[in-house]
Design a protein around this motif. Sequence first.
Motif, PDB file in Angstrom:
ATOM      1  N   PRO A  45       0.846  -1.197   0.000  1.00  0.00           N
ATOM      2  CA  PRO A  45       0.000   0.000   0.000  1.00  0.00           C
ATOM      3  C   PRO A  45       0.880   1.245   0.000  1.00  0.00           C
ATOM      4  CG  PRO A  45      -0.090  -1.107   2.130  1.00  0.00           C
ATOM      5  CD  PRO A  45       0.703  -1.979   1.220  1.00  0.00           C
ATOM      6  N   LEU A  46       0.679   2.082  -1.015  1.00  0.00           N
ATOM      7  CA  LEU A  46       1.568   3.213  -1.201  1.00  0.00           C
ATOM      8  C   LEU A  46       0.880   4.552  -0.975  1.00  0.00           C
ATOM      9  CD1 LEU A  46       4.447   3.940  -1.994  1.00  0.00           C
ATOM     10  CD2 LEU A  46       3.722   3.891  -4.378  1.00  0.00           C
ATOM     11  N   THR A  47      -0.398   4.641  -1.344  1.00  0.00           N
ATOM     12  CA  THR A  47      -1.130   5.891  -1.201  1.00  0.00           C
ATOM     13  C   THR A  47      -2.489   5.615  -0.585  1.00  0.00           C
ATOM     14  OG1 THR A  47      -0.075   6.683  -3.235  1.00  0.00           O
ATOM     15  CG2 THR A  47      -1.958   7.934  -2.434  1.00  0.00           C
ATOM     16  N   VAL A  48      -2.912   6.485   0.337  1.00  0.00           N
ATOM     17  CA  VAL A  48      -4.230   6.392   0.959  1.00  0.00           C
ATOM     18  C   VAL A  48      -4.918   7.736   0.785  1.00  0.00           C
ATOM     19  CG1 VAL A  48      -5.519   6.014   3.103  1.00  0.00           C
ATOM     20  CG2 VAL A  48      -3.425   4.716   2.674  1.00  0.00           C
ATOM     21  N   ALA A  49      -6.189   7.706   0.392  1.00  0.00           N
ATOM     22  CA  ALA A  49      -6.998   8.917   0.260  1.00  0.00           C
ATOM     23  C   ALA A  49      -8.400   8.596   0.747  1.00  0.00           C
ATOM     24  CB  ALA A  49      -7.028   9.379  -1.192  1.00  0.00           C
ATOM     25  N   SER A  50      -9.238   9.634   0.873  1.00  0.00           N
ATOM     26  CA  SER A  50     -10.626   9.409   1.270  1.00  0.00           C
ATOM     27  C   SER A  50     -11.540  10.340   0.495  1.00  0.00           C
ATOM     28  CB  SER A  50     -10.806   9.624   2.775  1.00  0.00           C
ATOM     29  OG  SER A  50     -10.555  10.969   3.136  1.00  0.00           O
ATOM     30  N   HIS A  56     -15.599   6.873   2.479  1.00  0.00           N
ATOM     31  CA  HIS A  56     -14.829   5.844   1.782  1.00  0.00           C
ATOM     32  C   HIS A  56     -13.333   6.147   1.811  1.00  0.00           C
ATOM     33  CE1 HIS A  56     -18.855   5.328  -0.037  1.00  0.00           C
ATOM     34  NE2 HIS A  56     -18.527   4.054   0.080  1.00  0.00           N
ATOM     35  N   ALA A  57     -12.555   5.094   1.894  1.00  0.00           N
ATOM     36  CA  ALA A  57     -11.099   5.191   1.783  1.00  0.00           C
ATOM     37  C   ALA A  57     -10.692   4.508   0.488  1.00  0.00           C
ATOM     38  CB  ALA A  57     -10.418   4.510   2.961  1.00  0.00           C
ATOM     39  N   TYR A  58      -9.593   4.994  -0.080  1.00  0.00           N
ATOM     40  CA  TYR A  58      -9.041   4.443  -1.310  1.00  0.00           C
ATOM     41  C   TYR A  58      -7.566   4.162  -1.056  1.00  0.00           C
ATOM     42  CZ  TYR A  58     -13.209   6.891  -2.821  1.00  0.00           C
ATOM     43  OH  TYR A  58     -14.495   7.349  -2.927  1.00  0.00           O
ATOM     44  N   VAL A  59      -7.141   2.921  -1.321  1.00  0.00           N
ATOM     45  CA  VAL A  59      -5.758   2.527  -1.050  1.00  0.00           C
ATOM     46  C   VAL A  59      -5.158   1.923  -2.311  1.00  0.00           C
ATOM     47  CG1 VAL A  59      -4.229   1.152   0.401  1.00  0.00           C
ATOM     48  CG2 VAL A  59      -6.386   2.015   1.339  1.00  0.00           C
ATOM     49  N   SER A  60      -4.066   2.523  -2.789  1.00  0.00           N
ATOM     50  CA  SER A  60      -3.395   1.956  -3.961  1.00  0.00           C
ATOM     51  C   SER A  60      -2.376   0.919  -3.494  1.00  0.00           C
ATOM     52  CB  SER A  60      -2.708   3.048  -4.779  1.00  0.00           C
ATOM     53  OG  SER A  60      -1.631   3.608  -4.071  1.00  0.00           O
ATOM     54  N   GLY A  61      -2.442  -0.249  -4.105  1.00  0.00           N
ATOM     55  CA  GLY A  61      -1.474  -1.314  -3.847  1.00  0.00           C
ATOM     56  C   GLY A  61      -0.499  -1.358  -5.010  1.00  0.00           C
ATOM     57  N   ASN A  62       0.689  -0.837  -4.808  1.00  0.00           N
ATOM     58  CA  ASN A  62       1.651  -0.712  -5.897  1.00  0.00           C
ATOM     59  C   ASN A  62       2.047  -2.068  -6.473  1.00  0.00           C
ATOM     60  OD1 ASN A  62       4.818  -0.417  -6.675  1.00  0.00           O
ATOM     61  ND2 ASN A  62       3.622   1.364  -7.306  1.00  0.00           N
ATOM     62  N   ALA A  63       2.404  -3.021  -5.630  1.00  0.00           N
ATOM     63  CA  ALA A  63       2.903  -4.314  -6.119  1.00  0.00           C
ATOM     64  C   ALA A  63       1.805  -5.146  -6.774  1.00  0.00           C
ATOM     65  CB  ALA A  63       3.553  -5.096  -4.988  1.00  0.00           C
ATOM     66  N   SER A  64       0.556  -4.987  -6.340  1.00  0.00           N
ATOM     67  CA  SER A  64      -0.536  -5.740  -6.943  1.00  0.00           C
ATOM     68  C   SER A  64      -1.237  -4.945  -8.042  1.00  0.00           C
ATOM     69  CB  SER A  64      -1.551  -6.143  -5.872  1.00  0.00           C
ATOM     70  OG  SER A  64      -2.052  -4.994  -5.209  1.00  0.00           O
ATOM     71  N   SER A  65      -0.908  -3.658  -8.182  1.00  0.00           N
ATOM     72  CA  SER A  65      -1.543  -2.734  -9.123  1.00  0.00           C
ATOM     73  C   SER A  65      -3.063  -2.755  -8.960  1.00  0.00           C
ATOM     74  CB  SER A  65      -1.146  -3.028 -10.568  1.00  0.00           C
ATOM     75  OG  SER A  65      -1.503  -1.906 -11.387  1.00  0.00           O
ATOM     76  N   THR A  66      -3.487  -2.530  -7.714  1.00  0.00           N
ATOM     77  CA  THR A  66      -4.917  -2.480  -7.399  1.00  0.00           C
ATOM     78  C   THR A  66      -5.233  -1.235  -6.581  1.00  0.00           C
ATOM     79  OG1 THR A  66      -4.558  -3.778  -5.399  1.00  0.00           O
ATOM     80  CG2 THR A  66      -5.235  -4.993  -7.379  1.00  0.00           C
ATOM     81  N   ILE A  67      -6.496  -0.851  -6.612  1.00  0.00           N
ATOM     82  CA  ILE A  67      -7.002   0.206  -5.739  1.00  0.00           C
ATOM     83  C   ILE A  67      -8.173  -0.394  -4.978  1.00  0.00           C
ATOM     84  CG2 ILE A  67      -8.056   2.490  -5.608  1.00  0.00           C
ATOM     85  CD1 ILE A  67      -6.611   2.897  -8.443  1.00  0.00           C
ATOM     86  N   HIS A  92      -0.220   3.724  -7.909  1.00  0.00           N
ATOM     87  CA  HIS A  92       0.451   4.384  -6.797  1.00  0.00           C
ATOM     88  C   HIS A  92       0.001   5.815  -6.540  1.00  0.00           C
ATOM     89  CE1 HIS A  92       3.022   5.268 -10.277  1.00  0.00           C
ATOM     90  NE2 HIS A  92       3.284   6.410  -9.681  1.00  0.00           N
ATOM     91  N   GLY A  93      -0.649   6.477  -7.438  1.00  0.00           N
ATOM     92  CA  GLY A  93      -1.104   7.840  -7.190  1.00  0.00           C
ATOM     93  C   GLY A  93      -2.612   7.882  -7.196  1.00  0.00           C
ATOM     94  N   LEU A  94      -3.198   8.681  -6.331  1.00  0.00           N
ATOM     95  CA  LEU A  94      -4.652   8.773  -6.270  1.00  0.00           C
ATOM     96  C   LEU A  94      -5.082  10.231  -6.314  1.00  0.00           C
ATOM     97  CD1 LEU A  94      -5.362   6.275  -3.340  1.00  0.00           C
ATOM     98  CD2 LEU A  94      -5.766   5.873  -5.763  1.00  0.00           C
ATOM     99  N   ALA A  95      -6.197  10.469  -6.990  1.00  0.00           N
ATOM    100  CA  ALA A  95      -6.825  11.789  -6.991  1.00  0.00           C
ATOM    101  C   ALA A  95      -8.327  11.557  -6.901  1.00  0.00           C
ATOM    102  CB  ALA A  95      -6.485  12.558  -8.262  1.00  0.00           C
ATOM    103  N   TYR A  96      -9.013  12.343  -6.107  1.00  0.00           N
ATOM    104  CA  TYR A  96     -10.466  12.228  -5.990  1.00  0.00           C
ATOM    105  C   TYR A  96     -11.082  13.295  -6.873  1.00  0.00           C
ATOM    106  CZ  TYR A  96     -15.130  11.693  -4.124  1.00  0.00           C
ATOM    107  OH  TYR A  96     -16.463  11.456  -4.012  1.00  0.00           O
ATOM    108  N   ILE A  97     -11.895  12.869  -7.842  1.00  0.00           N
ATOM    109  CA  ILE A  97     -12.559  13.791  -8.757  1.00  0.00           C
ATOM    110  C   ILE A  97     -14.051  13.490  -8.705  1.00  0.00           C
ATOM    111  CG2 ILE A  97     -12.813  14.552 -11.142  1.00  0.00           C
ATOM    112  CD1 ILE A  97      -9.879  13.588 -11.542  1.00  0.00           C
ATOM    113  N   GLU A  98     -14.831  14.500  -8.402  1.00  0.00           N
ATOM    114  CA  GLU A  98     -16.272  14.310  -8.327  1.00  0.00           C
ATOM    115  C   GLU A  98     -16.923  15.066  -9.479  1.00  0.00           C
ATOM    116  OE1 GLU A  98     -19.807  15.318  -5.193  1.00  0.00           O
ATOM    117  OE2 GLU A  98     -17.903  14.571  -4.416  1.00  0.00           O
ATOM    118  N   ALA A  99     -17.787  14.383 -10.208  1.00  0.00           N
ATOM    119  CA  ALA A  99     -18.463  15.002 -11.345  1.00  0.00           C
ATOM    120  C   ALA A  99     -19.539  15.966 -10.843  1.00  0.00           C
ATOM    121  CB  ALA A  99     -19.076  13.929 -12.230  1.00  0.00           C
ATOM    122  N   ALA A 100     -19.703  17.056 -11.568  1.00  0.00           N
ATOM    123  CA  ALA A 100     -20.757  18.022 -11.231  1.00  0.00           C
ATOM    124  C   ALA A 100     -22.115  17.398 -11.539  1.00  0.00           C
ATOM    125  CB  ALA A 100     -20.568  19.300 -12.040  1.00  0.00           C
ATOM    126  N   ARG A 101     -23.083  17.671 -10.695  1.00  0.00           N
ATOM    127  CA  ARG A 101     -24.438  17.157 -10.910  1.00  0.00           C
ATOM    128  C   ARG A 101     -25.308  18.261 -11.454  1.00  0.00           C
ATOM    129  NH1 ARG A 101     -25.371  12.724  -6.353  1.00  0.00           N
ATOM    130  NH2 ARG A 101     -23.200  12.200  -6.087  1.00  0.00           N
TER     131      ARG A 101
END
Length: 102
Positions: A45-50, A56-67, A92-101
């Motif tokens: 796990p390389l990056t954590v965001a919420s 919700h939490a988002y965790v990037s797993g660098n070695a498994s290439s998963t979020i 490995h990098g995370l950004a939270y982007i929310e679409a406009a409603r």
Amino acid sequence: MPVHVTTDGTLLTGALRPDPEPGILTVHAPETFTPIGEVEVGRFPLTVASSPDGRHAYVSGNASSTITVIDLGTLRTVATLAPERTGISGAHGLAYIEAARN
């Protein structure tokens, strides 16, 4: 070890384990930082965001290439995304982007 604080003060910490074991996300209570639970996530796990609402939490797993997407209310995995690996580095990098409603 990645560290992240949500908007309500919940502390999220990632921990590595030896391959091929998955990583761990530990969730800590606001103010006291007492551990309240753990969730398995991708390897290295390389990056954590919420999310902005702290649900919700988002965790990037660098070695498994998963979020891993985690519901912080239930401490359960909601989804595991597997972006295609390009080169030697996985997710490995995370950004939270929310679409406009409208």
